[in-house]
Design a protein around this motif. Structure first.
Motif, PDB file in Angstrom:
ATOM      1  N   UNK A  41     -57.937   2.299 -52.471  1.00 50.30           N
ATOM      2  CA  UNK A  41     -59.283   2.041 -51.948  1.00 50.30           C
ATOM      3  C   UNK A  41     -59.372   0.712 -51.212  1.00 50.30           C
ATOM      4  N   UNK A  42     -58.548  -0.240 -51.609  1.00 53.16           N
ATOM      5  CA  UNK A  42     -58.565  -1.576 -51.014  1.00 53.16           C
ATOM      6  C   UNK A  42     -57.173  -1.945 -50.507  1.00 53.16           C
ATOM      7  N   UNK A  43     -56.728  -1.340 -49.409  1.00 53.08           N
ATOM      8  CA  UNK A  43     -55.375  -1.644 -48.912  1.00 53.08           C
ATOM      9  C   UNK A  43     -55.298  -3.080 -48.426  1.00 53.08           C
ATOM     10  N   UNK A  44     -54.152  -3.688 -48.613  1.00 55.39           N
ATOM     11  CA  UNK A  44     -53.979  -5.068 -48.160  1.00 55.39           C
ATOM     12  C   UNK A  44     -53.530  -5.064 -46.700  1.00 55.39           C
ATOM     13  N   UNK A  45     -53.890  -6.111 -46.007  1.00 53.45           N
ATOM     14  CA  UNK A  45     -53.484  -6.254 -44.610  1.00 53.45           C
ATOM     15  C   UNK A  45     -52.226  -7.119 -44.583  1.00 53.45           C
ATOM     16  N   UNK A  46     -51.263  -6.722 -43.791  1.00 54.57           N
ATOM     17  CA  UNK A  46     -50.009  -7.456 -43.709  1.00 54.57           C
ATOM     18  C   UNK A  46     -50.212  -8.757 -42.944  1.00 54.57           C
ATOM     19  N   UNK A  47     -49.683  -9.860 -43.464  1.00 56.54           N
ATOM     20  CA  UNK A  47     -49.795 -11.114 -42.711  1.00 56.54           C
ATOM     21  C   UNK A  47     -49.055 -11.041 -41.378  1.00 56.54           C
ATOM     22  N   UNK A  48     -48.069 -10.144 -41.289  1.00 57.46           N
ATOM     23  CA  UNK A  48     -47.320 -10.015 -40.033  1.00 57.46           C
ATOM     24  C   UNK A  48     -48.183  -9.404 -38.940  1.00 57.46           C
ATOM     25  N   UNK A  49     -49.163  -8.559 -39.301  1.00 59.99           N
ATOM     26  CA  UNK A  49     -50.091  -8.028 -38.304  1.00 59.99           C
ATOM     27  C   UNK A  49     -50.970  -9.141 -37.762  1.00 59.99           C
ATOM     28  N   UNK A  50     -51.371 -10.051 -38.637  1.00 60.90           N
ATOM     29  CA  UNK A  50     -52.208 -11.174 -38.205  1.00 60.90           C
ATOM     30  C   UNK A  50     -51.411 -12.094 -37.284  1.00 60.90           C
ATOM     31  N   UNK A  90     -57.002 -19.009 -33.897  1.00 62.98           N
ATOM     32  CA  UNK A  90     -57.578 -19.173 -35.230  1.00 62.98           C
ATOM     33  C   UNK A  90     -58.563 -18.049 -35.540  1.00 62.98           C
ATOM     34  N   UNK A  91     -59.289 -17.592 -34.541  1.00 62.96           N
ATOM     35  CA  UNK A  91     -60.275 -16.522 -34.743  1.00 62.96           C
ATOM     36  C   UNK A  91     -59.627 -15.179 -35.044  1.00 62.96           C
ATOM     37  N   UNK A  92     -58.333 -15.047 -34.819  1.00 66.73           N
ATOM     38  CA  UNK A  92     -57.644 -13.796 -35.140  1.00 66.73           C
ATOM     39  C   UNK A  92     -57.750 -13.508 -36.637  1.00 66.73           C
ATOM     40  N   UNK A  93     -57.803 -14.545 -37.473  1.00 65.87           N
ATOM     41  CA  UNK A  93     -57.968 -14.344 -38.908  1.00 65.87           C
ATOM     42  C   UNK A  93     -59.269 -13.593 -39.185  1.00 65.87           C
ATOM     43  N   UNK A  94     -60.335 -13.994 -38.499  1.00 66.97           N
ATOM     44  CA  UNK A  94     -61.641 -13.358 -38.699  1.00 66.97           C
ATOM     45  C   UNK A  94     -61.651 -11.942 -38.136  1.00 66.97           C
ATOM     46  N   UNK A  95     -60.998 -11.752 -37.013  1.00 66.40           N
ATOM     47  CA  UNK A  95     -60.923 -10.407 -36.439  1.00 66.40           C
ATOM     48  C   UNK A  95     -60.160  -9.486 -37.391  1.00 66.40           C
ATOM     49  N   UNK A  96     -59.088  -9.986 -37.975  1.00 66.27           N
ATOM     50  CA  UNK A  96     -58.311  -9.174 -38.923  1.00 66.27           C
ATOM     51  C   UNK A  96     -59.172  -8.768 -40.112  1.00 66.27           C
ATOM     52  N   UNK A  97     -59.997  -9.670 -40.595  1.00 69.47           N
ATOM     53  CA  UNK A  97     -60.878  -9.330 -41.708  1.00 69.47           C
ATOM     54  C   UNK A  97     -61.934  -8.316 -41.288  1.00 69.47           C
ATOM     55  N   UNK A  98     -62.437  -8.433 -40.066  1.00 67.18           N
ATOM     56  CA  UNK A  98     -63.467  -7.503 -39.585  1.00 67.18           C
ATOM     57  C   UNK A  98     -62.889  -6.111 -39.329  1.00 67.18           C
ATOM     58  N   UNK A  99     -61.667  -6.055 -38.823  1.00 68.40           N
ATOM     59  CA  UNK A  99     -61.042  -4.781 -38.489  1.00 68.40           C
ATOM     60  C   UNK A  99     -60.449  -4.117 -39.729  1.00 68.40           C
ATOM     61  N   UNK A 100     -60.127  -4.944 -40.697  1.00 66.64           N
ATOM     62  CA  UNK A 100     -59.521  -4.451 -41.925  1.00 66.64           C
ATOM     63  C   UNK A 100     -60.401  -3.355 -42.500  1.00 66.64           C
ATOM     64  N   UNK A 101     -59.778  -2.293 -42.918  1.00 71.60           N
ATOM     65  CA  UNK A 101     -60.529  -1.137 -43.401  1.00 71.60           C
ATOM     66  C   UNK A 101     -61.390  -1.466 -44.600  1.00 71.60           C
TER      67      UNK A 101
END
Length: 153
Positions: free
Chosen positions: A30-39, A137-148
């Motif tokens: 239900x809560x998949x983790x996002x890979x730091x390599x994608x960020x 730096x804003x890519x971190x926030x985009x990753x959180x927003x896009x994260x499922x």
């Protein structure tokens, strides 16, 4: 004068029960983790796209290089950080105190790269450099927003 609500008593709180293996698996699904390599990959992609856009928009190559260098000053230390934590985890060690140490290394490396910018980038454009840092730096926030979002079962 306002009064604060009293803190809940220990008896009012439900007991904490550990998850069994099946419950833990369902929680991970239900809560998949996002890979730091994608960020980190996203930061490198932003560096490339932003640098090309800045160069095309201004017609000055030094602005493009400044934007790229600013973004890379964030992305390269993030890659070092991700690699270090991945190695610690792969060896069976926890993240724990290593997280703080590697975060300090990441910050120090970023500061060193930014301090070296005037010597590395010919005709450095400071606004371009700052734009690259902010965008990466804003890519971190985009990753959180896009994260499922959590999936319902």
């Amino acid at each position: 004068m306002t009064t604060r609500p009293a803190p809940p008593d220990a008896e009012d709180e439900p007991p904490i029960t550990p998850l069994n293996a099946e419950q833990a698996r369902q929680l991970r699904e239900r809560h998949p983790s996002v890979s730091p390599w994608w960020v980190v990959s996203g930061q490198f992609a932003v560096a490339l796209v932003a640098a090309l856009a800045a160069w095309a928009w201004t017609g000055r190559h030094n602005v493009g290089w400044s934007v790229a260098y600013g973004a890379l000053a964030v992305a390269v230390p993030a890659g070092v950080f991700a690699r270090a934590l991945a190695r610690r985890t792969a060896r069976g060690g926890g993240v724990g105190a290593g997280l703080l140490a590697w975060e300090l290394v990441k910050i120090g490396l970023t500061v060193a790269l930014l301090a070296a910018a005037p010597r590395v980038v010919a005709q450095l454009d400071w606004l371009g450099l700052l734009a690259g840092v902010v965008l990466a730096t804003k890519v971190y926030w985009v990753a959180l927003a896009v994260w499922r979002a959590p999936r319902a079962n």
